[in-house]
Design an enzyme around this catalytic site. Structure first.
Site, PDB file in Angstrom:
ATOM      1  N   ASP A  49       1.012  -1.020  -0.158  1.00  0.00           N
ATOM      2  CA  ASP A  49       0.399   0.192   0.088  1.00  0.00           C
ATOM      3  C   ASP A  49       0.660   1.054  -0.305  1.00  0.00           C
ATOM      4  O   ASP A  49       1.756   1.559   0.797  1.00  0.00           O
ATOM      5  CB  ASP A  49      -0.929  -0.299   1.080  1.00  0.00           C
ATOM      6  CG  ASP A  49      -2.054   1.331   0.861  1.00  0.00           C
ATOM      7  OD1 ASP A  49      -3.145   1.077   1.230  1.00  0.00           O
ATOM      8  OD2 ASP A  49      -1.153   2.296   1.505  1.00  0.00           O
ATOM      9  N   TYR A  54       2.986   9.976  -0.562  1.00  0.00           N
ATOM     10  CA  TYR A  54       4.001   9.681   0.941  1.00  0.00           C
ATOM     11  C   TYR A  54       5.221  10.226  -0.055  1.00  0.00           C
ATOM     12  O   TYR A  54       6.168   9.835   0.487  1.00  0.00           O
ATOM     13  CB  TYR A  54       3.724   7.883   0.417  1.00  0.00           C
ATOM     14  CG  TYR A  54       2.134   7.633   1.112  1.00  0.00           C
ATOM     15  CD1 TYR A  54       2.210   8.322   1.857  1.00  0.00           C
ATOM     16  CD2 TYR A  54       2.521   6.774   1.727  1.00  0.00           C
ATOM     17  CE1 TYR A  54       0.770   7.842   2.163  1.00  0.00           C
ATOM     18  CE2 TYR A  54       1.293   5.821   1.869  1.00  0.00           C
ATOM     19  CZ  TYR A  54       0.424   6.737   3.051  1.00  0.00           C
ATOM     20  OH  TYR A  54      -0.843   6.185   3.044  1.00  0.00           O
ATOM     21  N   LYS A  83      -3.595   5.880  -3.924  1.00  0.00           N
ATOM     22  CA  LYS A  83      -4.804   6.834  -3.682  1.00  0.00           C
ATOM     23  C   LYS A  83      -4.564   8.118  -4.670  1.00  0.00           C
ATOM     24  O   LYS A  83      -2.947   8.305  -4.555  1.00  0.00           O
ATOM     25  CB  LYS A  83      -4.091   7.423  -2.721  1.00  0.00           C
ATOM     26  CG  LYS A  83      -4.046   5.190  -1.694  1.00  0.00           C
ATOM     27  CD  LYS A  83      -4.244   6.054  -0.250  1.00  0.00           C
ATOM     28  CE  LYS A  83      -4.180   4.955   1.013  1.00  0.00           C
ATOM     29  NZ  LYS A  83      -2.540   4.961   1.041  1.00  0.00           N
ATOM     30  N   HIS A 116      -8.213   9.841  -1.446  1.00  0.00           N
ATOM     31  CA  HIS A 116      -7.324   9.870  -0.417  1.00  0.00           C
ATOM     32  C   HIS A 116      -7.456  10.107   0.181  1.00  0.00           C
ATOM     33  O   HIS A 116      -7.794   9.654   2.251  1.00  0.00           O
ATOM     34  CB  HIS A 116      -5.594  10.062  -0.177  1.00  0.00           C
ATOM     35  CG  HIS A 116      -4.348   9.626   0.597  1.00  0.00           C
ATOM     36  ND1 HIS A 116      -3.590   9.997  -0.081  1.00  0.00           N
ATOM     37  CD2 HIS A 116      -4.734   9.161   2.187  1.00  0.00           C
ATOM     38  CE1 HIS A 116      -2.571   9.583   1.230  1.00  0.00           C
ATOM     39  NE2 HIS A 116      -4.000   9.238   1.926  1.00  0.00           N
TER      40      HIS A 116
END
Length: 307
Positions: A49, A54, A83, A116
């Site tokens: 994931d 990120y 996401k 997200h």
């Protein structure tokens, strides 16, 4: 001995089989994410994931391809999730951003794509974009993250495909009891981010006592609790011994009394939540900043050749 947790899957509402346990890579650089992904896959993990937010999709993509080669696996053996970034939401922007995310991840399709966060005025249009990608076969399953019941109902009313997964903060300190019951009632899977609950949960005397009784670590007890509650779980670690240990929760079970004791720790207190975000409040000076994490090694992993 085969690790049954890593082999176990749950059937999503659309019939897709999703592993119940995997690796998260939040707050990892590209180098850290690449190494963690390779280590996890080598040790039997199949669910990975990540998210554009990120800032490590290039590292994850490299790690996936290197692990496939090193372990003689096929792409279909893995389940990869990313996401839609809040700044990319809206119908056309989501579709354009998706193609760039695929490129960074070095993939031709995704197993699961999530919204997200429910960005004001955009999340329904974003959902329509996900439905398009789903119907085109570019994504095997679509879902959401950080959506409460009200916002889920918005998507159910406006869309043609039910979100298969909602990834929410879930651990002994925030058990999302009402939302979890609602999701169970409509057949939507819960996936836990922050599954260990941080220092407060990991140092809780009640959990420490349970861990001692089973000869397990506190982290393993918490992850076993998440699993027994029915949450798909994606703990993060950059260390091989911890990546392995996190998944070693198939050889014990919590008793009803132990589950009750951990349930009693519930505070329903989010570490971060929707109203705290600057993009929700309409201010650039207050709230949680919503930006893509910046790592110095992004360009290196965009161009790094698989050995």
């Amino acid at each position: 001995m085969e690790n049954s947790i890593l082999q176990e899957t749950t059937t999503l509402a659309n019939g897709v089989e999703m592993p119940v346990f995997g690796l998260g890579v939040w707050k990892s650089s590209n180098a850290e994410a690449a190494k963690s992904v390779q280590t996890a896959i080598k040790n039997g993990y199949r669910l990975i994931d990540t998210a554009k937010q990120y800032g490590n999709q290039p590292g994850v993509g490299y790690g996936i391809q290197q692990a496939l080669k090193d372990n003689h696996l096929n792409r279909k053996d893995l389940f990869i999730t990313t996401k839609v970034f809040n700044g990319d939401q809206g119908y056309e922007k989501t579709l354009a951003a998706f193609e760039e995310q695929l490129k960074q991840l070095r993939l031709t399709y995704l197993d699961l794509l999530l919204i997200h966060w429910p960005v004001d005025g955009k999340y329904v249009d974003t959902w329509h974009a996900l439905e398009k990608l789903y119907h085109e076969g570019k994504v095997r399953a679509i879902g959401i993250s950080n959506f409460n019941e009200e916002k889920i109902q918005d998507l159910l009313a406006a869309g043609t495909v039910m979100p298969q997964v909602n990834q929410m903060e879930f651990n002994p300190l925030i058990q999302q009891t009402s939302l979890f019951q609602y999701m169970n009632g409509i057949g939507m899977a819960m996936e836990a981010w922050g599954p260990l609950g941080g220092g407060e949960a990991l140092s809780n005397p009640a959990v420490e006592k349970i861990a001692q009784a089973h000869g397990k670590s506190v982290a393993q007890v918490i992850l076993r609790f998440d699993y027994q509650m029915g949450a798909i779980t994606i703990p993060k670690s950059a260390h091989e011994e911890r990546i392995i240990a996190n998944s070693e929760i198939a050889d014990f079970a919590l008793t009803e009394a132990e589950v009750k004791a951990i349930k009693a720790l519930n505070q329903e207190k989010h570490s971060i939540w929707y109203p705290a975000f600057a993009w929700h409040k309409g201010s650039e000076t207050t709230g949680v900043k919503d930006t893509v994490s910046s790592w110095d090694d992004v360009d290196e992993y965009l161009n790094k050749a698989v050995q």
